[in-house]
Design a protein around this motif. Structure first.
Motif, PDB file in Angstrom:
ATOM      1  N   ALA A  70      30.722  40.992  60.990  1.00 55.63           N
ATOM      2  CA  ALA A  70      32.496  40.980  61.433  1.00 55.63           C
ATOM      3  C   ALA A  70      32.202  42.820  60.884  1.00 55.63           C
ATOM      4  CB  ALA A  70      33.058  40.816  59.456  1.00 55.63           C
ATOM      5  N   ALA A  71      31.880  43.198  59.853  1.00 50.63           N
ATOM      6  CA  ALA A  71      32.061  44.798  60.263  1.00 50.63           C
ATOM      7  C   ALA A  71      32.152  45.672  61.536  1.00 50.63           C
ATOM      8  CB  ALA A  71      32.166  45.925  58.890  1.00 50.63           C
ATOM      9  N   SER A 112      21.804  37.506  45.812  1.00 50.76           N
ATOM     10  CA  SER A 112      22.488  37.706  46.944  1.00 50.76           C
ATOM     11  C   SER A 112      22.089  36.341  47.557  1.00 50.76           C
ATOM     12  CB  SER A 112      21.721  39.087  47.203  1.00 50.76           C
ATOM     13  OG  SER A 112      21.795  40.242  46.028  1.00 50.76           O
ATOM     14  N   ASN A 160      24.477  35.486  53.885  1.00 52.11           N
ATOM     15  CA  ASN A 160      26.276  35.377  53.450  1.00 52.11           C
ATOM     16  C   ASN A 160      26.389  37.019  53.722  1.00 52.11           C
ATOM     17  OD1 ASN A 160      27.023  33.245  53.258  1.00 52.11           O
ATOM     18  ND2 ASN A 160      26.768  33.443  51.561  1.00 52.11           N
ATOM     19  N   ILE A 161      25.486  38.066  53.439  1.00 54.05           N
ATOM     20  CA  ILE A 161      25.710  39.594  54.002  1.00 54.05           C
ATOM     21  C   ILE A 161      25.521  40.203  55.284  1.00 54.05           C
ATOM     22  CG2 ILE A 161      24.318  41.637  53.493  1.00 54.05           C
ATOM     23  CD1 ILE A 161      22.632  40.475  50.751  1.00 54.05           C
ATOM     24  N   ARG A 162      24.683  38.970  55.927  1.00 53.57           N
ATOM     25  CA  ARG A 162      24.867  40.243  57.390  1.00 53.57           C
ATOM     26  C   ARG A 162      25.549  38.764  58.258  1.00 53.57           C
ATOM     27  NH1 ARG A 162      23.648  36.461  61.879  1.00 53.57           N
ATOM     28  NH2 ARG A 162      22.561  37.230  63.681  1.00 53.57           N
ATOM     29  N   LYS A 163      26.640  37.998  57.983  1.00 56.56           N
ATOM     30  CA  LYS A 163      27.690  37.389  58.400  1.00 56.56           C
ATOM     31  C   LYS A 163      28.511  38.870  57.986  1.00 56.56           C
ATOM     32  CE  LYS A 163      26.735  32.551  58.110  1.00 56.56           C
ATOM     33  NZ  LYS A 163      28.016  31.365  57.903  1.00 56.56           N
ATOM     34  N   GLN A 164      28.801  38.941  56.768  1.00 59.46           N
ATOM     35  CA  GLN A 164      29.480  40.399  56.349  1.00 59.46           C
ATOM     36  C   GLN A 164      29.691  41.142  56.990  1.00 59.46           C
ATOM     37  OE1 GLN A 164      29.301  40.577  52.253  1.00 59.46           O
ATOM     38  NE2 GLN A 164      29.212  38.924  52.046  1.00 59.46           N
ATOM     39  N   PHE A 165      27.951  41.578  57.733  1.00 65.29           N
ATOM     40  CA  PHE A 165      27.915  43.139  58.399  1.00 65.29           C
ATOM     41  C   PHE A 165      28.502  43.446  59.826  1.00 65.29           C
ATOM     42  CE2 PHE A 165      24.494  45.741  60.923  1.00 65.29           C
ATOM     43  CZ  PHE A 165      25.396  46.522  59.951  1.00 65.29           C
ATOM     44  N   SER A 217      34.900  44.676  63.995  1.00 69.91           N
ATOM     45  CA  SER A 217      35.755  45.503  64.133  1.00 69.91           C
ATOM     46  C   SER A 217      35.709  47.122  64.401  1.00 69.91           C
ATOM     47  CB  SER A 217      36.578  45.622  62.469  1.00 69.91           C
ATOM     48  OG  SER A 217      35.348  46.648  62.005  1.00 69.91           O
TER      49      SER A 217
END
Length: 350
Positions: A167-168, A156, A160-165, A171
């Motif tokens: 982005a969500a 993990s 990267n996980i924070r960036k995905q979150f 939206s």
């Protein structure tokens, strides 16, 4: 070596329970662990018709290997050779589980600490002792604070996980902007403390009159699902305006302003009114909240306008000898002013 000798060698803790040697009970050992097992053989000793009874722990370890075990059982020449095959399968299953549950390599922890330093230690809310579960504070582009709980694995990347979150979160920005404006500029009666995933708002329109809207998070500026709560002499004109002015709705414009234009009203401002002005207690039970419901049935006489919980009014009218019911509609008299009152038993009143 005889079959009995082979069995004793392979599984010394699995012993016959009858003189015909068709039932074996005991333990099978693999990688230093013992697992309870019973074997039931048919009278002809054909293994393809044999039955295994495994303990819960053995079933869990062999989960996903059942078909292989069945094949080995059908193709083994005797019980001793099958037990050797079963021990081999069991050892492989245990090794795989150990690899899955193995702790991450040391570099995982150093990378994780570096990621937290880059994000800021002030963003860290919680971390468990194994550094596998982390809770962070995250702000979206509008400055709204959110909590994210992560269950990390060896590969993990916290960044990267924070960036995905994020982005969500982005939206959902338009939806939250719409709901925040409603919460800031109107009197929201329900829910009392709206969460970020709450799509509905019950907004005060006037004394004992409100509109409940359900906003689509994917299209937050479109006309939401609406239904009115209050006296019919007030609700009917509002419903009529909504139907007649629907063409005035501008999908790209502000939702709250669209509601004002279509309904031809100004919602009571928070600065000049109190919430208690719009949330009168039930005239029967003298409470505002009854379980999860609020008084949403109102006497239609303008001089009365007393609100009631639907269930309270139903019980009251049902006890009056003068009341009558047709399907789910009850006709009776208002407990306060004795004027005619109608109750339609339904989840929503539109």
């Amino acid at each position: 070596m005889s079959e009995t000798g082979t069995m004793l060698y392979q599984c010394p803790l699995l012993l016959p329970q009858n003189k015909e040697k068709t039932i074996y009970d005991g333990f099978i050992t693999a990688l230093g662990r013992d697992f309870r097992l019973r074997v039931f053989l048919p009278s002809d000793f054909q293994l393809q018709n044999a039955r295994l009874q495994c303990s819960v722990h053995l079933k869990n370890v062999l989960h996903g290997y059942h078909q292989i075990v069945k094949q080995r059982l059908q193709h083994s020449c005797d019980l001793g050779s099958f037990m050797l095959e079963l021990k081999t399968i069991l050892e492989a299953a245990l090794k795989n589980k150990r690899e899955l549950n193995a702790p991450p390599p040391p570099q995982y922890y150093s990378c994780l600490v570096k990621d937290i330093e880059n994000l800021g230690w002030d963003k860290l809310v919680f971390v468990d002792t194994e550094l596998s579960t982390i809770r962070l504070k995250v702000e979206d582009s509008a400055g709204r604070e959110h909590l994210i709980t992560l269950h990390l694995k060896a590969n993990s990347s916290l960044i990267n996980i924070r960036k995905q979150f994020l982005a969500a979160l982005e939206s959902m920005k338009e939806f939250w902007d719409v709901m925040d404006e409603i919460d800031e500029k109107t009197w929201v009666l329900e829910p009392e403390k709206p969460t970020r995933n709450a799509t509905t708002r019950r907004i005060a329109v006037g004394n004992n009159v409100s509109i409940n809207i359900d906003v689509d998070p994917r299209h937050p500026k479109m006309l939401p699902e609406c239904y009115f709560l209050g006296a019919e002499h007030v609700v009917i004109p509002l419903r009529s305006k909504l139907n007649n002015n629907i063409h005035l709705w501008e999908p790209e414009s502000n939702l709250l302003q669209n509601l004002k234009n279509v309904l031809e009203i100004d919602f009571p401002a928070r600065a000049s009114t109190e919430k208690s002005d719009f949330s009168m207690d039930c005239g029967i039970c003298y409470a505002y909240r009854l379980d999860t419901t609020v008084p949403d049935q109102v006497c239609d006489d303008p001089r009365c306008g007393q609100p009631f919980h639907q269930v309270c009014l139903y019980e009251w009218l049902r006890g009056l000898p003068s009341s009558r019911q047709s399907f789910n509609v009850i006709f009776g008299e208002c407990p306060y002013c004795s004027k005619p009152i109608t109750l339609k038993m339904s989840m929503k009143k539109t």
